[in-house]
Design a protein around this motif. Structure first.
Motif, PDB file in Angstrom:
ATOM      1  N   VAL A   1       0.828  -1.204   0.000  1.00  0.00           N
ATOM      2  CA  VAL A   1       0.000   0.000   0.000  1.00  0.00           C
ATOM      3  C   VAL A   1       0.863   1.254   0.000  1.00  0.00           C
ATOM      4  O   VAL A   1       0.494   2.271  -0.595  1.00  0.00           O
ATOM      5  N   THR A   2       2.030   1.207   0.635  1.00  0.00           N
ATOM      6  CA  THR A   2       2.909   2.378   0.603  1.00  0.00           C
ATOM      7  C   THR A   2       3.273   2.749  -0.833  1.00  0.00           C
ATOM      8  O   THR A   2       3.398   3.937  -1.159  1.00  0.00           O
ATOM      9  N   GLU A   3       3.442   1.753  -1.707  1.00  0.00           N
ATOM     10  CA  GLU A   3       3.752   2.032  -3.108  1.00  0.00           C
ATOM     11  C   GLU A   3       2.537   2.618  -3.825  1.00  0.00           C
ATOM     12  O   GLU A   3       2.672   3.535  -4.644  1.00  0.00           O
ATOM     13  N   ILE A   4       1.360   2.084  -3.547  1.00  0.00           N
ATOM     14  CA  ILE A   4       0.135   2.622  -4.157  1.00  0.00           C
ATOM     15  C   ILE A   4      -0.041   4.084  -3.764  1.00  0.00           C
ATOM     16  O   ILE A   4      -0.329   4.944  -4.608  1.00  0.00           O
ATOM     17  N   LEU A   5       0.150   4.387  -2.486  1.00  0.00           N
ATOM     18  CA  LEU A   5      -0.019   5.761  -2.004  1.00  0.00           C
ATOM     19  C   LEU A   5       1.049   6.691  -2.587  1.00  0.00           C
ATOM     20  O   LEU A   5       0.764   7.847  -2.905  1.00  0.00           O
TER      21      LEU A   5
ATOM     22  N   GLU B   1       2.230  11.132  -6.447  1.00  0.00           N
ATOM     23  CA  GLU B   1       2.949  11.632  -7.616  1.00  0.00           C
ATOM     24  C   GLU B   1       1.999  12.112  -8.707  1.00  0.00           C
ATOM     25  O   GLU B   1       2.359  12.974  -9.517  1.00  0.00           O
ATOM     26  N   ARG B   2       0.784  11.585  -8.727  1.00  0.00           N
ATOM     27  CA  ARG B   2      -0.158  11.907  -9.812  1.00  0.00           C
ATOM     28  C   ARG B   2      -1.153  13.004  -9.460  1.00  0.00           C
ATOM     29  O   ARG B   2      -1.923  13.420 -10.324  1.00  0.00           O
ATOM     30  N   GLY B   3      -1.142  13.445  -8.241  1.00  0.00           N
ATOM     31  CA  GLY B   3      -2.063  14.517  -7.882  1.00  0.00           C
ATOM     32  C   GLY B   3      -1.916  14.891  -6.428  1.00  0.00           C
ATOM     33  O   GLY B   3      -1.617  14.042  -5.586  1.00  0.00           O
ATOM     34  N   ASP B   4      -2.115  16.171  -6.140  1.00  0.00           N
ATOM     35  CA  ASP B   4      -1.973  16.627  -4.756  1.00  0.00           C
ATOM     36  C   ASP B   4      -3.318  16.871  -4.073  1.00  0.00           C
ATOM     37  O   ASP B   4      -3.382  17.475  -3.004  1.00  0.00           O
ATOM     38  N   THR B   5      -4.405  16.392  -4.688  1.00  0.00           N
ATOM     39  CA  THR B   5      -5.709  16.526  -4.057  1.00  0.00           C
ATOM     40  C   THR B   5      -5.826  15.527  -2.903  1.00  0.00           C
ATOM     41  O   THR B   5      -5.170  14.476  -2.913  1.00  0.00           O
ATOM     42  N   PRO B   6      -6.638  15.827  -1.901  1.00  0.00           N
ATOM     43  CA  PRO B   6      -6.817  14.879  -0.790  1.00  0.00           C
ATOM     44  C   PRO B   6      -7.325  13.529  -1.299  1.00  0.00           C
ATOM     45  O   PRO B   6      -8.035  13.456  -2.311  1.00  0.00           O
TER      46      PRO B   6
ATOM     47  N   THR C   1      -9.563  11.851  -0.221  1.00  0.00           N
ATOM     48  CA  THR C   1     -11.018  11.763  -0.093  1.00  0.00           C
ATOM     49  C   THR C   1     -11.750  12.358  -1.293  1.00  0.00           C
ATOM     50  O   THR C   1     -12.981  12.257  -1.366  1.00  0.00           O
ATOM     51  N   GLU C   2     -11.026  12.963  -2.226  1.00  0.00           N
ATOM     52  CA  GLU C   2     -11.665  13.576  -3.395  1.00  0.00           C
ATOM     53  C   GLU C   2     -11.569  12.654  -4.611  1.00  0.00           C
ATOM     54  O   GLU C   2     -10.551  11.999  -4.845  1.00  0.00           O
ATOM     55  N   ARG C   3     -12.648  12.611  -5.387  1.00  0.00           N
ATOM     56  CA  ARG C   3     -12.696  11.805  -6.602  1.00  0.00           C
ATOM     57  C   ARG C   3     -11.655  12.307  -7.603  1.00  0.00           C
ATOM     58  O   ARG C   3     -11.536  13.520  -7.834  1.00  0.00           O
ATOM     59  N   ARG C   4     -10.931  11.402  -8.200  1.00  0.00           N
ATOM     60  CA  ARG C   4      -9.871  11.771  -9.131  1.00  0.00           C
ATOM     61  C   ARG C   4     -10.249  11.451 -10.570  1.00  0.00           C
ATOM     62  O   ARG C   4     -10.960  10.488 -10.851  1.00  0.00           O
ATOM     63  N   ALA C   5      -9.708  12.255 -11.470  1.00  0.00           N
ATOM     64  CA  ALA C   5      -9.820  11.957 -12.889  1.00  0.00           C
ATOM     65  C   ALA C   5      -8.991  10.706 -13.179  1.00  0.00           C
ATOM     66  O   ALA C   5      -8.034  10.395 -12.460  1.00  0.00           O
TER      67      ALA C   5
END
Length: 283
Positions: A63-67, A72-77, A79-83
């Motif tokens: 999970v550390t790798e997933i996170l 790296e792909r976005g700085d949104t929280p 808890t927010e839906r991502r593109a």
């Protein structure tokens, strides 16, 4: 079950700040669904998944790798839906593992289960992973974060019926008892990956996950068995015993058998990157 509150080397989210995360299992499943795109879902989301992400993201065991990839792909929280282009490109196992990690981190006992889904294609048992989480009354439910609010399913994705997802041991017993055809159990789109030998693989994966070793779907160890003809009477009897186990003590005793314990080094039959040896992280 206290052991299902403890993180494993695979589910451990590292230094993730869980203060802003929801505690409700359903909300966490929704959150996970909005952070990951399955590598077979590009068309569903109208997104051409870059080849490197398609090949490499799902090789992330921890999970550390997933996170890390999500950061790296976005700085949104989280808890927010991502593109789609800001998401981790994974498999059903990654949805289940991240959901399990967040459940454990926020106080809900959970584990991941390996088996077969009947909800994607009529008459076919598709290799699949889900989350199993404990309610306050002590009972357990299956949750499928991959299909949460993105698929039109005839059931609650937070309470998947046991006949819509067969835990691997149940699938093995159904095949051995003649209630199901082993040739209808496998990986959609890979005609060579089906049969009783593959159901056995999922039984071993589910047993390992039950004991905190949440391997990738294409990991293997022990004798190389890639078709039904290679199954010996010993293989059948040992898998019968695992599938028939009725309590945790029996499963623990079986997992101590060196023929079933996951060794430090395993073989990973990766989908895109070839066969390779991998040394696993230990707690």
């Amino acid at each position: 079950m206290d052991s299902c509150l403890a993180q494993t080397p695979y589910s451990d989210p590292g230094g993730l700040d869980t203060g802003g995360l929801p505690r409700d299992p359903d909300e966490l499943a929704r959150m996970v669904r909005d952070l990951i795109i399955h590598r077979g879902e590009g068309e569903r989301f109208g997104y051409a998944i870059p080849e490197q992400r398609l090949h490499d993201d799902a090789e992330s065991r921890y999970v550390t790798e997933i996170l890390r990839i999500l950061r790296e792909r976005g700085d949104t929280p989280l808890t927010e839906r991502r593109a789609p282009e800001e998401r981790f490109v994974g498999t059903c196992r990654d949805f289940a593992l991240l959901h399990c990690s967040l459940l454990r981190a926020t106080g809900t006992p959970a584990r991941i289960r390996c088996g077969f889904a009947t909800c994607f294609l009529d008459g076919w048992y598709d290799d699949h992973w889900v989350t199993e989480y404990q309610l306050t009354d002590g009972s357990w439910r299956l949750a499928d974060p991959q299909v949460h609010h993105e698929y039109d399913m005839p059931f609650d994705p937070m309470d998947v019926p046991r006949d819509r997802f067969l835990v691997a041991g149940d699938a093995w017993r159904a095949c051995r008892e003649g209630r199901a055809d082993p040739q209808t159990f496998g990986v959609t789109g890979l005609d060579r990956v089906k049969g009783l030998w593959f159901v056995r693989v999922d039984v071993l994966h589910d047993l390992a996950a039950f004991h905190g070793v949440e391997v990738l779907p294409w990991d293997g160890w022990g004798p190389e068995i890639l078709d039904d003809d290679r199954l010996t009477e010993e293989d059948l009897a040992l898998t019968d015993a695992v599938a028939a186990a009725v309590d945790e003590d029996e499963l623990r005793r079986l997992y101590a058998d060196p023929r079933l314990t996951v060794p430090d080094e395993i073989t990973s039959y990766t989908t895109y990157n070839g066969v390779r040896k991998v040394t696993l992280r230990r707690g």
